[in-house]
Design an enzyme around this catalytic site. Sequence first.
Site, PDB file in Angstrom:
ATOM      1  N   ASP A 129       0.864  -1.177   0.000  1.00  0.00           N
ATOM      2  CA  ASP A 129       0.000   0.000   0.000  1.00  0.00           C
ATOM      3  C   ASP A 129       0.905   1.232   0.000  1.00  0.00           C
ATOM      4  O   ASP A 129       1.646   1.460   0.950  1.00  0.00           O
ATOM      5  CB  ASP A 129      -0.902  -0.011   1.243  1.00  0.00           C
ATOM      6  CG  ASP A 129      -1.835   1.183   1.270  1.00  0.00           C
ATOM      7  OD1 ASP A 129      -2.507   1.438   0.253  1.00  0.00           O
ATOM      8  OD2 ASP A 129      -1.877   1.880   2.305  1.00  0.00           O
ATOM      9  N   GLU A 213      -1.547  -1.284  -5.969  1.00  0.00           N
ATOM     10  CA  GLU A 213      -2.766  -0.664  -6.461  1.00  0.00           C
ATOM     11  C   GLU A 213      -2.439   0.221  -7.648  1.00  0.00           C
ATOM     12  O   GLU A 213      -1.369   0.837  -7.708  1.00  0.00           O
ATOM     13  CB  GLU A 213      -3.393   0.206  -5.366  1.00  0.00           C
ATOM     14  CG  GLU A 213      -4.468  -0.470  -4.577  1.00  0.00           C
ATOM     15  CD  GLU A 213      -5.077   0.491  -3.566  1.00  0.00           C
ATOM     16  OE1 GLU A 213      -6.311   0.554  -3.504  1.00  0.00           O
ATOM     17  OE2 GLU A 213      -4.328   1.165  -2.842  1.00  0.00           O
ATOM     18  N   ASP A 295      -3.251   1.137   7.257  1.00  0.00           N
ATOM     19  CA  ASP A 295      -2.446   0.856   6.067  1.00  0.00           C
ATOM     20  C   ASP A 295      -2.077  -0.620   5.945  1.00  0.00           C
ATOM     21  O   ASP A 295      -2.053  -1.175   4.851  1.00  0.00           O
ATOM     22  CB  ASP A 295      -1.178   1.720   6.079  1.00  0.00           C
ATOM     23  CG  ASP A 295      -1.515   3.205   6.031  1.00  0.00           C
ATOM     24  OD1 ASP A 295      -2.503   3.555   5.371  1.00  0.00           O
ATOM     25  OD2 ASP A 295      -0.798   3.998   6.669  1.00  0.00           O
TER      26      ASP A 295
END
Length: 342
Positions: A129, A213, A295
């Site tokens: 992340d 991502e 996170d």
Amino acid sequence: MARRSRGHDFLYEVSSVPLQQALRHQHTAFVNFFAGRARYPRFKSRHGRQCATYTRSAFRWRDGRLFLAKMDDPIAFVWSWPEIDPAVINPTTVAVSRDPDGRWYASIAIDTGTEPEPLPVTGVDVGVDLGVSDFAVLSTGEKIPNPRHLERKARNLARYQRRMARKQRGSNNRARARAKLARAHTKVRDARADFLHRTSTRLVRDHDLIVIEDLNVKGMIRNRCLARAISDAGWGEFRRQLEYKTARAGRRLVVIDRWYPSSKTCSACGHLLATLSLSTRHWTCPGCGTRHDRDVNAAKNILAAGRAVSACGADVSPQGSSLRRSAVKQEAQPARAGIPVP
Ligand SMILES: [Zn+2]
């Protein structure tokens, strides 16, 4: 031709090859522009980074000495590739460049003729992340802090910028001040590149599957409060490095859809929160009572989503060596997939 027009005699002083290469680069720029990937090409300043690309016909490489077309003497350089003997290589392209701070580089492309060796399997997958307060948070719980090179050195940049602005245009003092400013920018850029390379190399070395991502970096930079921090972090470059390093090492990189609610989903039971404000760093799942670090939970969800994608991909094929190699080649382009909201 530009060469023949008046005032452009200086174009005869250099080999025609870098000139043709410059036109080729311009062509690429226009192709990228019309494909919607890039902005309209800009004219390049004489004071910025200068680069001349020499293809095989425009240079000679003899026993580790470099002769460029239309230059009589070999180029003097310091060799910075300790594991390779300059006397035995056969370069295909040489790019000579000059940074705005006045340093010159010759970059050499060689064809090794062999495929890079895939790294040994580690049996470890990871979800990543990317963030602003921490550069990256891993699904293992590890947090890689953001070095914030620009922020730390921005004061220096501003000071050098101010000093230069006070000097008279065209003066020697201004040129000196500009060189100092360029040097400060180079230091920031080098420090950032070093950090990104170390981090991406470590991730690729230690993991078989890396899931990130798909971030809308351009869209986020339009948010002025975050622009400096995000440009400083260098996520776009980080992803580019992960893409080519995973392909080279025979690893897998999965890029999941940016709309997947990785922060709001409980990684233990799948419960989906209606809202989660950016300032909430920890939360407790109302479904199963698990206490989450925002996170780390997101990174775990990113990993789970990436595993789901790679499971329905080509990974089920047997691990024969020829099959393995073709699978690796396909993965040079990262997989994209939309994950249905649970
Ligand atoms: Zn839960």
